[in-house]
Design an enzyme around this catalytic site. Structure first.
Site, mmCIF file in Angstrom:
data_model
loop_
_atom_site.group_PDB
_atom_site.id
_atom_site.type_symbol
_atom_site.label_atom_id
_atom_site.label_comp_id
_atom_site.label_asym_id
_atom_site.label_seq_id
_atom_site.Cartn_x
_atom_site.Cartn_y
_atom_site.Cartn_z
ATOM 1 C CB SER A 146 -0.841 -0.030 1.237
ATOM 2 O OG SER A 146 -1.720 1.269 1.534
ATOM 3 C CE1 TYR A 159 -4.481 -2.013 5.194
ATOM 4 C CE2 TYR A 159 -3.464 0.030 4.602
ATOM 5 C CZ TYR A 159 -4.096 -1.133 4.320
ATOM 6 O OH TYR A 159 -4.233 -1.320 2.966
#
Length: 255
Positions: A146, A159
């Site tokens: 990501s 995350y």
């Protein structure tokens, strides 16, 4: 959707393939004539992805797997070999969503859940995929990281840490197996229009507007745009590309 990529292998595995980026990439692999193993913990979504592939004239099978469990990942690889006799490409895309809070407000259960799927799951998948790729004389792995793995992600620290870890696994494995013709890369999407995105933003339309504005191109990404990058990274055209974390982010990380 023909993108002109060439593939010397026959079989591709996509985890997290019941929806979103995973489903789009499974469809794209099938569109290139590859046999696709669709895997997910969501049986209904996984079977629906297989049905979409078959309706488009492709070949696919659904094999459920919880990537956080070594025994299930090992069984997944065994079933792939039983079904197709080989594995050439793997897109390790299974992941769970971001937390929404500052670091000191996070919970241990949240940390364990995010790390379990996003880090341990990718590690277990690569651990069991690499021997199969080596047996074929090479292959390619792409992991879903990501843009949150490339820098700070306020209110998403766990995350972000998990996606930084995915990049670390990707680069280390790439160097370890470079001479064995096993290539390992990662894609780093920014905000993409998926069910996960809609769950996060549907409660607050202003958040969706803010998400679009975060990207210099002025919109969020499409699942097909990530799928195209995954196919390129697996294709013979990317034979000299390994250990990379490719940002697909509408210019967000260039700022």
């Amino acid at each position: 959707m023909h993108m002109g990529f060439s593939f010397s292998g026959e079989v591709a595995l996509v985890t997290g393939a019941a929806a979103g980026i995973g489903r789009a990439t499974a469809l794209a692999f099938a569109g290139q004539g590859l046999k696709v193993v669709v895997s997910d913990v969501d049986n209904a979504g996984g079977e629906a992805s297989v049905e979409m592939i078959r309706q488009a004239g492709g070949e696919a099978v659904f094999i459920p797997c919880n990537v956080t469990l070594d025994s299930e990942v090992a069984a997944l690889m065994e079933q792939i070999v039983q079904c197709y006799g080989r594995l050439d490409y793997a897109f390790n895309n299974a992941g769970i969503e971001i937390e929404q809070g500052k670091l000191a407000d996070g919970s241990e259960s949240e940390f364990d859940a995010i790390m379990g799927v996003n880090v341990k799951g990718v590690w277990l998948c690569m651990k069991h995929q690499i021997p199969l790729l080596l047996a074929q004389g090479g292959g390619a792995i792409v992991n879903t990281a990501s843009v949150a793995g490339l820098g700070a992600a306020p209110k998403m620290s766990i995350y972000s840490a998990s996606k930084h870890a995915v990049i670390g696994l990707t680069k280390s494995a790439a160097v370890e197996y470079a001479k064995k013709k096993v290539r390992v890369n990662a894609v780093c999407p920014a905000v993409i229009d998926t069910d996960m995105f809609r769950r996060a933003y549907e409660a607050d339309p202003r958040k969706a507007e803010f998400a679009a504005a975060m990207h210099p191109v002025g919109r969020i990404g499409k699942v097909e745009e990530i799928a195209a990058a995954v196919l390129y990274l697996c294709s013979d055209q990317a034979a000299f590309t390994t250990g990379q974390a490719l940002a697909i982010d509408g210019g967000a990380t260039a700022i």
